[in-house]
Design a protein around this motif. Structure first.
Motif, short mmCIF file in Angstrom:
data_model
loop_
_atom_site.label_atom_id
_atom_site.label_comp_id
_atom_site.label_asym_id
_atom_site.label_seq_id
_atom_site.Cartn_x
_atom_site.Cartn_y
_atom_site.Cartn_z
N TYR A 82 1.74 -2.33 4.77
CA TYR A 82 0.83 -1.68 5.71
C TYR A 82 -0.30 -1.06 4.91
O TYR A 82 -0.07 -0.26 4.01
CB TYR A 82 1.59 -0.60 6.50
CG TYR A 82 0.71 0.12 7.50
CD1 TYR A 82 -0.10 -0.58 8.38
CD2 TYR A 82 0.71 1.51 7.57
CE1 TYR A 82 -0.91 0.07 9.28
CE2 TYR A 82 -0.09 2.17 8.47
CZ TYR A 82 -0.90 1.45 9.33
OH TYR A 82 -1.71 2.10 10.23
N LYS A 83 -1.54 -1.49 5.23
CA LYS A 83 -2.71 -1.06 4.44
C LYS A 83 -3.12 0.35 4.86
O LYS A 83 -3.79 0.54 5.88
CB LYS A 83 -3.85 -2.06 4.69
CG LYS A 83 -5.11 -1.82 3.90
CD LYS A 83 -6.13 -2.92 4.20
CE LYS A 83 -7.53 -2.51 3.85
NZ LYS A 83 -7.73 -2.18 2.44
N ASP A 84 -2.66 1.32 4.09
CA ASP A 84 -3.02 2.72 4.36
C ASP A 84 -2.78 3.51 3.07
O ASP A 84 -1.64 3.84 2.73
CB ASP A 84 -2.16 3.28 5.51
CG ASP A 84 -2.59 4.68 5.90
OD1 ASP A 84 -3.04 5.45 5.02
OD2 ASP A 84 -2.44 5.04 7.08
N ASP A 85 -3.90 3.81 2.38
CA ASP A 85 -3.79 4.50 1.09
C ASP A 85 -3.07 5.84 1.21
O ASP A 85 -2.33 6.23 0.31
CB ASP A 85 -5.19 4.73 0.49
CG ASP A 85 -5.76 3.45 -0.11
OD1 ASP A 85 -4.97 2.53 -0.40
OD2 ASP A 85 -6.99 3.37 -0.27
N SER A 86 -3.30 6.54 2.34
CA SER A 86 -2.70 7.88 2.47
C SER A 86 -1.17 7.78 2.55
O SER A 86 -0.46 8.75 2.25
CB SER A 86 -3.25 8.62 3.68
OG SER A 86 -2.83 7.98 4.86
N LEU A 87 -0.66 6.61 2.95
CA LEU A 87 0.80 6.40 3.00
C LEU A 87 1.29 5.61 1.78
O LEU A 87 2.47 5.28 1.68
CB LEU A 87 1.17 5.65 4.28
CG LEU A 87 0.85 6.36 5.60
CD1 LEU A 87 1.15 5.45 6.79
CD2 LEU A 87 1.68 7.65 5.71
#
Ligand code: UDP
Length: 251
Positions: free
Chosen positions: A125-130
């Motif tokens: 899942y593309k999400d830097d914060s995660l």
């Protein structure tokens, strides 16, 4: 006269800036010299990296178009700019691994360098914060990001890309260890390859070199402080440019 004029900055990522243009169906991507690793905890400026990645990506996108693999590529402008079709990017990072390396070897008891037969396809899942978490099928369904049909089309495209890249890099003495791609949907609903294909998101080893560090020709040189990052990217460029059509110049 330029074939387009730049509009506002739409998005700034770690390695590229994306601008609107005066044409609704064209966006402009500027490749930066910024290098980041470990979710941007490690940063540097590497003069010439943007130019290398722009040219390598353009060559590979042009090669893919010739093979019938649809991409967002419309042409290059100068050394650091690429014009592309605007797409709704699917927030998935699609990774195919032919040889074990990187996070796979940190998370599972598999030695680096182990050949994976069949290769492994991982969705994140593309999400830097995660921290770009690894997805299971159930988690992907829970998020509802793509239909089952779209997932099948995305995976089929990734396998075609793997076949094409294995042939391209294998033909010039490079082992394609793994790579990450991103895909998007155009306004008319077509699935196309987006983002870039470069040593920032492919692991490439020189098949003629035995030493575990010396053979690395990709961003692992930066991640592992091995030096010679831009020189390694230049070596990849030198090898692929004889095997791909010359990229279109936009306009
Ligand atoms: N990759 C990427 N962007 C990311 C994560 C990975 O381009 O945010 C690429 C990476 O360069 C490698 C492949 O995807 O070619 C697999 O990376 P891996 O999961 O092993 O993670 P890493 O070791 O890069 O943290």
């Amino acid at each position: 006269m330029s074939a387009y004029s730049l509009g506002p900055l739409l998005h700034e990522g770690k390695a590229k800036r994306v601008y609107a243009t005066d044409q609704a169906d064209v966006v402009a991507v500027e490749f930066k010299d910024d290098a980041t690793a470990f979710n941007a905890q490690k940063k540097a400026q590497l003069a010439g990296k943007g130019q290398m990645n722009c040219r390598i990506s353009a060559l590979i996108f042009e090669h893919f178009e010739a093979l019938g693999i649809p991409t967002h590529f419309l042409g290059v402008d100068g050394t650091n700019w690429m014009l592309v079709r605007p797409v709704q990017v699917v927030p998935l990072e699609v990774v195919i691994r032919n040889v074990a390396a990187g996070s796979l070897c940190k998370q599972l008891p598999i030695a680096a360098g182990t050949r994976l037969d069949p290769p492994l396809l991982d969705l994140y899942y593309k999400d830097d914060s995660l921290g770009d978490p690894l997805l299971t099928d159930a988690r992907l369904r829970l998020l509802g990001l793509v239909s089952d049909g779209q997932k099948a089309a995305i995976e089929a495209m990734a396998w075609r890309v793997n076949d094409a890249l294995l042939a391209l890099f294998g033909g010039v003495g490079l082992e394609l260890v793994d790579f990450k791609i991103e895909l998007g949907f155009t306004a008319d609903g077509a699935l196309v390859l987006a983002d870039e294909i470069s040593p920032d998101n492919c692991r490439l080893w020189d098949l003629a070199v035995a030493d575990d560090n010396d053979r690395i020709l990709d961003k692992d040189r930066f991640r592992q402080d091995l030096g010679g990052v831009v020189e390694a990217y230049g070596e990849v460029l030198k090898r692929v440019q004889g095997c791909c059509p010359e990229p279109r110049i936009y306009g």
